[in-house]
Design a protein around this motif. Sequence first.
Motif, PDB file in Angstrom:
ATOM      1  N   GLY A  40      36.122  44.946-102.694  1.00  0.00           N
ATOM      2  CA  GLY A  40      36.877  45.280-103.898  1.00  0.00           C
ATOM      3  C   GLY A  40      36.661  46.723-104.323  1.00  0.00           C
ATOM      4  O   GLY A  40      36.732  47.023-105.511  1.00  0.00           O
ATOM      5  N   MET A  41      36.402  47.611-103.375  1.00  0.00           N
ATOM      6  CA  MET A  41      36.120  49.018-103.698  1.00  0.00           C
ATOM      7  C   MET A  41      36.517  49.904-102.518  1.00  0.00           C
ATOM      8  O   MET A  41      36.522  49.441-101.387  1.00  0.00           O
ATOM      9  N   TYR A  47      28.735  46.806-112.751  1.00  0.00           N
ATOM     10  CA  TYR A  47      29.166  45.714-111.864  1.00  0.00           C
ATOM     11  C   TYR A  47      28.006  45.232-110.994  1.00  0.00           C
ATOM     12  O   TYR A  47      27.799  44.039-110.814  1.00  0.00           O
ATOM     13  N   PHE A  98      47.120  41.159-109.844  1.00  0.00           N
ATOM     14  CA  PHE A  98      46.309  41.519-111.012  1.00  0.00           C
ATOM     15  C   PHE A  98      45.979  43.003-110.994  1.00  0.00           C
ATOM     16  O   PHE A  98      46.285  43.715-110.042  1.00  0.00           O
ATOM     17  N   TYR A 149      41.538  39.037-102.009  1.00  0.00           N
ATOM     18  CA  TYR A 149      40.153  38.820-102.428  1.00  0.00           C
ATOM     19  C   TYR A 149      39.667  37.475-101.889  1.00  0.00           C
ATOM     20  O   TYR A 149      38.525  37.349-101.452  1.00  0.00           O
ATOM     21  N   PHE A 168      28.885  41.076-116.215  1.00  0.00           N
ATOM     22  CA  PHE A 168      30.256  41.426-115.792  1.00  0.00           C
ATOM     23  C   PHE A 168      31.112  40.163-115.692  1.00  0.00           C
ATOM     24  O   PHE A 168      30.778  39.237-114.971  1.00  0.00           O
ATOM     25  N   TYR A 219      36.327  45.552-120.010  1.00  0.00           N
ATOM     26  CA  TYR A 219      37.092  45.450-118.772  1.00  0.00           C
ATOM     27  C   TYR A 219      38.355  44.632-119.049  1.00  0.00           C
ATOM     28  O   TYR A 219      38.276  43.515-119.571  1.00  0.00           O
ATOM     29  N   ARG A 238      41.842  42.796-117.741  1.00  0.00           N
ATOM     30  CA  ARG A 238      42.363  42.152-116.530  1.00  0.00           C
ATOM     31  C   ARG A 238      43.804  41.665-116.773  1.00  0.00           C
ATOM     32  O   ARG A 238      44.038  40.537-117.187  1.00  0.00           O
ATOM     33  N   GLY A 269      42.793  45.937-112.685  1.00  0.00           N
ATOM     34  CA  GLY A 269      41.494  46.140-113.332  1.00  0.00           C
ATOM     35  C   GLY A 269      41.537  47.496-114.006  1.00  0.00           C
ATOM     36  O   GLY A 269      41.889  48.504-113.377  1.00  0.00           O
ATOM     37  N   LYS A 314      47.392  44.524-105.034  1.00  0.00           N
ATOM     38  CA  LYS A 314      46.224  43.927-105.686  1.00  0.00           C
ATOM     39  C   LYS A 314      46.594  42.479-106.005  1.00  0.00           C
ATOM     40  O   LYS A 314      47.085  42.154-107.089  1.00  0.00           O
ATOM     41  N   GLY A 373      35.306  52.271-107.591  1.00  0.00           N
ATOM     42  CA  GLY A 373      36.356  51.385-108.078  1.00  0.00           C
ATOM     43  C   GLY A 373      36.247  51.317-109.588  1.00  0.00           C
ATOM     44  O   GLY A 373      35.274  51.825-110.165  1.00  0.00           O
ATOM     45  N   THR A 374      37.219  50.697-110.227  1.00  0.00           N
ATOM     46  CA  THR A 374      37.163  50.598-111.688  1.00  0.00           C
ATOM     47  C   THR A 374      35.908  49.841-112.109  1.00  0.00           C
ATOM     48  O   THR A 374      35.171  50.281-112.995  1.00  0.00           O
ATOM     49  N   ALA A 375      35.664  48.705-111.475  1.00  0.00           N
ATOM     50  CA  ALA A 375      34.486  47.911-111.840  1.00  0.00           C
ATOM     51  C   ALA A 375      33.195  48.623-111.411  1.00  0.00           C
ATOM     52  O   ALA A 375      32.245  48.714-112.184  1.00  0.00           O
TER      53      ALA A 375
END
Length: 366
Positions: free
Chosen positions: A244-245, A177, A75, A210, A29, A145, A147, A77, A205, A311-313
Motif C-alpha cells: 500500500g505504498m 501507520y 477508495f 489490496y 491507525f 485520516y 477514507r 486515503g 485504488k 504514502g498518505t498513511a
Amino acid sequence: MSTASFDLLPSTNPAADAVRDNILAAPGFGQHFTDHMAHVRWTLDAGWHGHEVRPYGPLTLDPAAAVLHYAQEIFEGIKAYRHADGSVWTFRPEKNAERFRRSARRLALPELSDEDFIGSIKALLAQDHAWVPTPQSAADECSLYLRPFMIASEKFLGVRPAREVDYYVIASPAAAYFKGGIEPVSIWLSQHYKRAAPGGTGFAKCGGNYAASLAAQKEASDNGCGQVAFLDAAENKWIEELGGMNLFFVYKDGRIATPRLTDTILEGVTRDSVLTLAKDEGLTPEERPISIDEWREGAASGEITEIFACGTAAVITPVGELVTEEGPIRLAAKSDNEVAKRLRTKLLDLQYGRSEDKYGWLTRLV
Ligand code: COI
C-alpha cells in the motif's frame, strides 16, 4: 469552486469530550471513527443526489449488493492536519479527486466531481473537526485520516456495472501507520504472489488490489516484516510497489529513483510530492524501471545509500532490509536515512503549516 450542499442529520449520540480526548491521545491507525460520515447516492436515472452528513454507523446493504459479490469498489486515503492556529487543512485533494475518477472509470463506477469529492470532506469536517488531533511536536504525524469510498449497492447478481452506487467518507484519527514510527521497516519480497498485471486494475485504488496483496502480506508478517514488495507479473524482475505504498531508492551520487508509473502501479500523491520536494533539495529525481538485480547489486556495492516507502498513511518511512527466500538484502553500510528524514520533515512542515506552502498544495477545511 462552489461547495455542494450537504444536508445535516446530526448524531444523537456523539462521543463525550473525555472519550474523544482519550482516543486522540493514542489513536493508533484506523481503529476509531468520528461521529458522522458523508454520503452521496448515485442512480443511473437520477445521477448523484441526496448529499448528506449523517451519524456514523453500520450500512444497510442487501445481501445481493453487487459489491459483496464482484468487488465493484474504489477508495481514497487523504488526511486533515491541524495547524498551530487551530485551523484544519488538507493536502492536494484535487489529486485524490482526480485519481478517484480514474479508479471509477476502471471499475465501471460513476465519476464523482471535484466539487462533490472536496465538498463531502469539507461537509464532514464542518461537523467533526474536534476529532483532528493536535501534533505535540514537529515529529508528531497525528492527523485525521479520511477514507472516501464508493460501492456498487445495487441488488443484482448479474455481472454488469451497477446502476445504484453509494459514496461515503468516514474519518479516523491516526498516529503513525507503522508502530515503530520512523524506525526502518523490514520488507518481504513476494516471490510467488503478484499484486497486479498489465491491463488489470493495479493503477486503480480498488479494494481488490489490496485483497490480492493479503496472502503475501501474511507471508511478510510470518517472516517478521511489516510490508511486502511486489515484482511485475510479466517478467518477475521489475520492482513495482509495496502492498500500500510506493518505493524510493537514494543513490550516493544524489539521484533518487522510483519505479516509473505503469498501469500496474498506483500513482501516489506522496510519491508525486516527494519527486518535487527532492528536486527542491538539490537531488536528482528519476522515474524509471528499477530491477530487483539493481536493488541487490546497488545495496551490496554501496551505490544505494537509502531506501524508503511513502504514502498518505505511511508518510515517509525508511526501509531497513529486504527479506527474500534466499536471504536478506541489506545496504553495505548502515544508513542514517538522512535523505528520508529530511524529505519527511519538509513534507510534514508543509502539511502542518510550519513552512510556506509555495506549491499551493494546501486547502483549508475549517
Ligand atoms: C494510504 O496510504 O492512504 C492507503 O490507502 C494505504 C493503506 C496502507 C492504508
